[in-house]
Design a protein around this motif. Structure first.
Motif, PDB file in Angstrom:
ATOM      1  N   GLU A  15      36.289  46.643  36.750  1.00 54.89           N
ATOM      2  CA  GLU A  15      36.676  45.573  37.668  1.00 54.89           C
ATOM      3  C   GLU A  15      37.951  44.958  37.110  1.00 54.89           C
ATOM      4  O   GLU A  15      37.933  44.324  36.055  1.00 54.89           O
ATOM      5  CB  GLU A  15      35.570  44.525  37.778  1.00 54.89           C
ATOM      6  CG  GLU A  15      35.905  43.384  38.722  1.00 54.89           C
ATOM      7  CD  GLU A  15      34.809  42.339  38.772  1.00 54.89           C
ATOM      8  OE1 GLU A  15      35.131  41.139  38.625  1.00 54.89           O
ATOM      9  OE2 GLU A  15      33.624  42.717  38.942  1.00 54.89           O
ATOM     10  N   ILE A  35      37.175  48.652  40.989  1.00 57.61           N
ATOM     11  CA  ILE A  35      36.983  47.475  41.838  1.00 57.61           C
ATOM     12  C   ILE A  35      38.104  46.491  41.523  1.00 57.61           C
ATOM     13  O   ILE A  35      38.453  46.279  40.352  1.00 57.61           O
ATOM     14  CB  ILE A  35      35.606  46.843  41.593  1.00 57.61           C
ATOM     15  CG1 ILE A  35      34.512  47.724  42.196  1.00 57.61           C
ATOM     16  CG2 ILE A  35      35.527  45.434  42.161  1.00 57.61           C
ATOM     17  CD1 ILE A  35      33.105  47.203  41.973  1.00 57.61           C
ATOM     18  N   LEU A  36      38.677  45.899  42.568  1.00 61.21           N
ATOM     19  CA  LEU A  36      39.780  44.958  42.392  1.00 61.21           C
ATOM     20  C   LEU A  36      39.321  43.528  42.640  1.00 61.21           C
ATOM     21  O   LEU A  36      38.598  43.249  43.588  1.00 61.21           O
ATOM     22  CB  LEU A  36      40.924  45.274  43.368  1.00 61.21           C
ATOM     23  CG  LEU A  36      41.551  46.654  43.284  1.00 61.21           C
ATOM     24  CD1 LEU A  36      42.764  46.713  44.221  1.00 61.21           C
ATOM     25  CD2 LEU A  36      41.969  46.992  41.863  1.00 61.21           C
ATOM     26  N   ASP A  37      39.772  42.639  41.783  1.00 64.75           N
ATOM     27  CA  ASP A  37      39.565  41.203  41.972  1.00 64.75           C
ATOM     28  C   ASP A  37      40.694  40.717  42.893  1.00 64.75           C
ATOM     29  O   ASP A  37      41.874  40.763  42.526  1.00 64.75           O
ATOM     30  CB  ASP A  37      39.632  40.506  40.618  1.00 64.75           C
ATOM     31  CG  ASP A  37      39.074  39.098  40.644  1.00 64.75           C
ATOM     32  OD1 ASP A  37      39.032  38.492  41.728  1.00 64.75           O
ATOM     33  OD2 ASP A  37      38.682  38.600  39.570  1.00 64.75           O
ATOM     34  N   MET A  38      40.335  40.285  44.104  1.00 65.62           N
ATOM     35  CA  MET A  38      41.330  39.887  45.103  1.00 65.62           C
ATOM     36  C   MET A  38      41.272  38.378  45.329  1.00 65.62           C
ATOM     37  O   MET A  38      40.202  37.775  45.371  1.00 65.62           O
ATOM     38  CB  MET A  38      41.078  40.609  46.416  1.00 65.62           C
ATOM     39  CG  MET A  38      41.132  42.128  46.326  1.00 65.62           C
ATOM     40  SD  MET A  38      42.777  42.785  45.939  1.00 65.62           S
ATOM     41  CE  MET A  38      43.655  42.496  47.476  1.00 65.62           C
ATOM     42  N   LEU A  59      42.726  44.694  52.826  1.00 65.31           N
ATOM     43  CA  LEU A  59      41.592  45.373  52.205  1.00 65.31           C
ATOM     44  C   LEU A  59      41.504  46.830  52.648  1.00 65.31           C
ATOM     45  O   LEU A  59      41.229  47.729  51.835  1.00 65.31           O
ATOM     46  CB  LEU A  59      40.305  44.621  52.545  1.00 65.31           C
ATOM     47  CG  LEU A  59      40.216  43.191  51.981  1.00 65.31           C
ATOM     48  CD1 LEU A  59      39.076  42.420  52.642  1.00 65.31           C
ATOM     49  CD2 LEU A  59      40.046  43.208  50.468  1.00 65.31           C
ATOM     50  N   TRP A  84      44.041  48.881  50.691  1.00 61.09           N
ATOM     51  CA  TRP A  84      43.663  49.202  49.316  1.00 61.09           C
ATOM     52  C   TRP A  84      42.576  50.274  49.266  1.00 61.09           C
ATOM     53  O   TRP A  84      42.491  51.032  48.284  1.00 61.09           O
ATOM     54  CB  TRP A  84      43.216  47.943  48.574  1.00 61.09           C
ATOM     55  CG  TRP A  84      44.356  47.065  48.163  1.00 61.09           C
ATOM     56  CD1 TRP A  84      44.795  45.942  48.803  1.00 61.09           C
ATOM     57  CD2 TRP A  84      45.240  47.240  47.045  1.00 61.09           C
ATOM     58  NE1 TRP A  84      45.885  45.402  48.144  1.00 61.09           N
ATOM     59  CE2 TRP A  84      46.172  46.183  47.067  1.00 61.09           C
ATOM     60  CE3 TRP A  84      45.313  48.185  46.029  1.00 61.09           C
ATOM     61  CZ2 TRP A  84      47.177  46.052  46.095  1.00 61.09           C
ATOM     62  CZ3 TRP A  84      46.316  48.055  45.063  1.00 61.09           C
ATOM     63  CH2 TRP A  84      47.231  46.996  45.106  1.00 61.09           C
ATOM     64  N   PHE A  91      35.626  45.485  45.966  1.00 61.58           N
ATOM     65  CA  PHE A  91      36.377  44.260  45.718  1.00 61.58           C
ATOM     66  C   PHE A  91      35.455  43.167  45.183  1.00 61.58           C
ATOM     67  O   PHE A  91      34.293  43.057  45.567  1.00 61.58           O
ATOM     68  CB  PHE A  91      37.030  43.747  47.003  1.00 61.58           C
ATOM     69  CG  PHE A  91      37.932  44.745  47.658  1.00 61.58           C
ATOM     70  CD1 PHE A  91      39.244  44.898  47.252  1.00 61.58           C
ATOM     71  CD2 PHE A  91      37.451  45.553  48.681  1.00 61.58           C
ATOM     72  CE1 PHE A  91      40.078  45.838  47.852  1.00 61.58           C
ATOM     73  CE2 PHE A  91      38.273  46.494  49.296  1.00 61.58           C
ATOM     74  CZ  PHE A  91      39.584  46.636  48.873  1.00 61.58           C
ATOM     75  N   TRP A 116      30.990  45.222  47.345  1.00 57.40           N
ATOM     76  CA  TRP A 116      31.490  43.857  47.502  1.00 57.40           C
ATOM     77  C   TRP A 116      30.810  42.949  46.484  1.00 57.40           C
ATOM     78  O   TRP A 116      29.591  42.993  46.306  1.00 57.40           O
ATOM     79  CB  TRP A 116      31.229  43.342  48.920  1.00 57.40           C
ATOM     80  CG  TRP A 116      32.085  44.039  49.920  1.00 57.40           C
ATOM     81  CD1 TRP A 116      31.766  45.143  50.659  1.00 57.40           C
ATOM     82  CD2 TRP A 116      33.430  43.714  50.243  1.00 57.40           C
ATOM     83  NE1 TRP A 116      32.836  45.523  51.430  1.00 57.40           N
ATOM     84  CE2 TRP A 116      33.868  44.663  51.204  1.00 57.40           C
ATOM     85  CE3 TRP A 116      34.312  42.715  49.833  1.00 57.40           C
ATOM     86  CZ2 TRP A 116      35.160  44.639  51.734  1.00 57.40           C
ATOM     87  CZ3 TRP A 116      35.591  42.691  50.376  1.00 57.40           C
ATOM     88  CH2 TRP A 116      35.994  43.639  51.313  1.00 57.40           C
TER      89      TRP A 116
END
Length: 697
Positions: free
Chosen positions: A215, A278-281, A340, A343, A352, A388
């Motif tokens: 992450e 996983i991206l921290d948005m 989203l 990505w 995310f 999520w």
């Protein structure tokens, strides 16, 4: 994939969701959304060094408030911005100012970085609350960031998402630069970059550790806050978004022509190793700060559309960062959903984590679990299939919403880390809460029949003390942040065990290491989704700084020169993850007993003086997994346990009181009674187990 499309009238209608710059066979189609603008001009720049645009081209507005134009004979690499005309009436929420060059929210790459100058402000700093203050007319073009048109073609070959089931997921939260900047095995040119994170030494570390998912702290393009710039600091963490679509150029190689291609290669390499990304948005606010902040993009494009305000002349601030992105508006939600989708579709990420996610789910009055944005995600054919994670709070009214997000989501469970810290610190009457947290926090998530993975458990995260500092400091030391040590939480539930900061006392250091083992073992032996804060497994310290968001230096970077104790703790963590992979904690039954073997009801009376407040026993049983017995002693004295069942049932696999032991304490001898040292945890396994066999080989 070739993203060049034929020229069509109303291209944004022919290709729904594709706003922003689109390469066509004959040029570039540009589009921008603004409901209240009276005119929009596209500004093209010949190079990043130019202080003024070489061409201004008017856009045409359609019935959907989309302004667009097709520019022939332009190709990828084109640098551009916008000037947007309209009323400057702050009392109505309008702050148009065509003297300010604006960044396209749909730009896929940053073509020129922000250079701080007073011309970036629409009004003099600090004067935004003065209703009669006229707008500043200095041209911001020499200093404003520029967008760049890019070709998104990339050869993904046979890339496929690892698709790790939630119940098998072990998350590793990390920062692209922090993890790689000082790694001696990474070529120097790649350190601190996407390519560095995809390098062989990092892949080897992650796979040997056994985590399934990284992450990443924000990788979308950010801007430093002006106060940080003045203090010679930067927003290292990245929670100050400037462009949602564009990978942060600070994290790409200096010679990289396309940060997006480097990012894609990173994802592709991690996927080949079986690791999810996983991206921290951050969609709760933007880098424009409050009304005394600069006009860089949304404020000048259509302030009343993109930001929440109450009353119209005053920004609402649910984020603590000066503004709140207006996801209650359809067009803003479209921008976020398009981001989203980009990505996932174009960058192949696997999910995310949404920062201050309550803000995104707010309706006109408060958080709405069935609100527009959350429904949009659930109904989207692409986004509904990825992972999520919600940070289930913000700073607005009724901002704490743990367990109220959609059924399949995971949520950061801050109560988990708080209770685990308090229990091992020795706080009174924590046994009942520990039982609930270790068993999957069904008291929080069970009423809505949420799956066990919904509780994302963590003891530490990027925000707060590292694990090493948690057992070393009782007070924060954030002076380097330039805020007189007033930033960061004062409520850390930490303990120094007698001496503040590092010590040369062998006994004290042994106790601290033992408490680290207790905390890590608790995390990885609990039902739910575990998240390790990257670097904890190797003893990373921030020297007591519990809010290192602006420390782009060795305070935040991993130190990979490990001593023997750090190597042992790394192996200890790896062994626990391996144990977790062979036991179905999320499908297990947790039964609780006192040290004598008497059953305890986690929901029943919990006298403060009950012996089980100090010593607990947990039976963990699941189909097709050997039973486990966890013996907890958070007291200072040894505790004798009577183990259930026949003596031949149990063998000790791990004891946190023995520094380097995993499956070395019982020598395979069956047990009926077992003494657990003070402030320690023992894991017993029934009969023979694949984990026992592996560790003896």
């Amino acid at each position: 994939m070739d993203r060049t499309v034929p020229l069509l009238r109303n291209l944004h209608r022919a290709l729904p969701g594709l706003l922003g710059p689109i390469l066509t066979e004959s040029g570039i189609h540009f589009s921008l959304v603004s409901e209240h603008a009276t005119a929009v001009e596209l500004c093209l720049f010949d190079s990043a060094a130019c202080e003024k645009e070489s061409q201004r081209i008017p856009l045409t507005k359609d019935a959907d408030s989309i302004w667009s134009v097709h520019v022939p004979n332009r190709k990828a690499g084109c640098l551009y911005g916008y000037r947007v005309h309209g009323p400057y009436r702050p009392a109505e929420g309008h702050r148009f100012n065509p003297s300010k060059l604006l960044l396209d929210p749909y730009a896929k790459a940053l073509g020129r970085t922000l250079q701080w100058h007073e011309a970036l402000w629409s009004v003099p700093s600090g004067a935004a609350d003065q209703p009669d203050q006229p707008p500043d007319t200095q041209d911001s073009a020499p200093y404003a960031p520029l967008g760049k048109v890019v070709d998104s073609a990339f050869d993904w070959e046979d890339d496929r998402p690892p698709a790790i089931p939630w119940d098998e997921t072990v998350i590793y939260e990390t920062h692209v630069k922090g993890m790689t900047r000082q790694h001696p095995g990474i070529p120097e040119a790649l350190r601190g970059t996407y390519a560095g994170l995809a390098s062989e030494p990092v892949i080897e570390h992650l796979t040997q550790l056994g985590v399934t998912t990284v992450e990443l702290l924000p990788v979308h393009q950010v801007a430093d806050e002006y106060p940080l710039y003045k203090n010679g600091l930067s927003n290292y963490w990245g929670y100050n978004p400037l462009l949602f679509f564009a990978p942060d150029i600070r994290l790409s190689r200096r010679d990289a022509p396309d940060p997006a291609a480097e990012f894609r290669q990173m994802v592709k390499t991690l996927h080949r190793a079986g690791i999810e990304v996983i991206l921290d948005m951050v969609f709760n606010h933007t880098a424009e700060s409050d009304l005394n902040g600069p006009t860089l993009s949304f404020r000048g494009i259509d302030n009343a559309l993109y930001y929440r305000a109450d009353p119209p002349e005053r920004d609402t601030d649910f984020s603590g960062c000066g503004n709140t992105f207006n996801l209650h508006h359809l067009r803003v939600r479209q921008l976020v959903v398009d981001t989203l989708r980009y990505w996932v579709d174009e960058m192949h990420v696997d999910g995310f984590r949404l920062d201050l996610a309550v803000t995104l789910g707010r309706g006109p009055e408060s958080f709405e679990p069935e609100g527009h944005f959350l429904r949009d995600i659930q109904k989207d054919p692409v986004l509904s299939k990825v992972k999520w994670i919600a940070e289930p709070w913000d700073l607005g009214p009724k901002g704490y919403q743990l367990s109220h997000f959609p059924h399949s989501w995971a949520e950061w469970n801050d109560r988990y880390g708080q209770i685990v810290r308090q229990f091992w610190r020795g706080d009174a009457s924590q046994a009942a809460s520990l039982m609930q947290r270790v068993s999957g926090s069904r008291d929080l998530f069970g009423s809505n029949n949420r799956p066990v993975h919904s509780t994302l458990n963590y003891v530490t995260s990027h925000d707060g003390f590292t694990l090493e500092d948690l057992v070393t400091y009782e007070h924060k030391y954030n002076e380097a942040n330039g805020e007189n040590n007033e930033d960061g939480s004062n409520d850390n539930h930490s303990c120094n065990y007698g001496v503040e900061g590092p010590s040369d006392d062998p006994a004290l250091n042994a106790l601290r290491r033992q408490q680290k083992r207790n905390l890590m073992a608790t995390l990885l032996l609990s039902a739910g989704t575990p998240m390790i804060s990257g670097g904890d497994e190797i003893g990373r310290t921030q020297k007591g700084n519990n809010n290192a968001y602006c420390q782009d230096n060795p305070i935040s970077w991993y130190d990979w020169h490990l001593n023997e104790e750090q190597k042992h703790f790394l192996e200890f963590t790896r062994s626990l993850i391996q144990l977790r992979k062979t036991h179905s904690f999320n499908h297990a039954t947790f039964e609780w007993f006192d040290a004598a073997g008497a059953a305890i009801d986690p929901h029943g009376p919990q006298p403060a003086d009950a012996p089980f407040q100090e010593c607990l026993m947990t039976s963990v049983s699941a189909d097709q997994s050997p039973a486990l017995l966890i013996l907890w002693n958070r007291g200072e004295s040894d505790c004798d346990f009577t183990l259930p069942g026949e003596p031949s049932t149990w063998q000790v696999w791990m004891d946190t009181a023995h520094p380097h032991s995993v499956d070395q304490t019982s020598s395979g001898k069956p047990l009926k009674f077992h003494r657990v040292s003070g402030r320690s945890l023992t894991v017993c396994i029934a009969g023979t187990s694949p984990v026992l066999s592996e560790n003896r080989d």
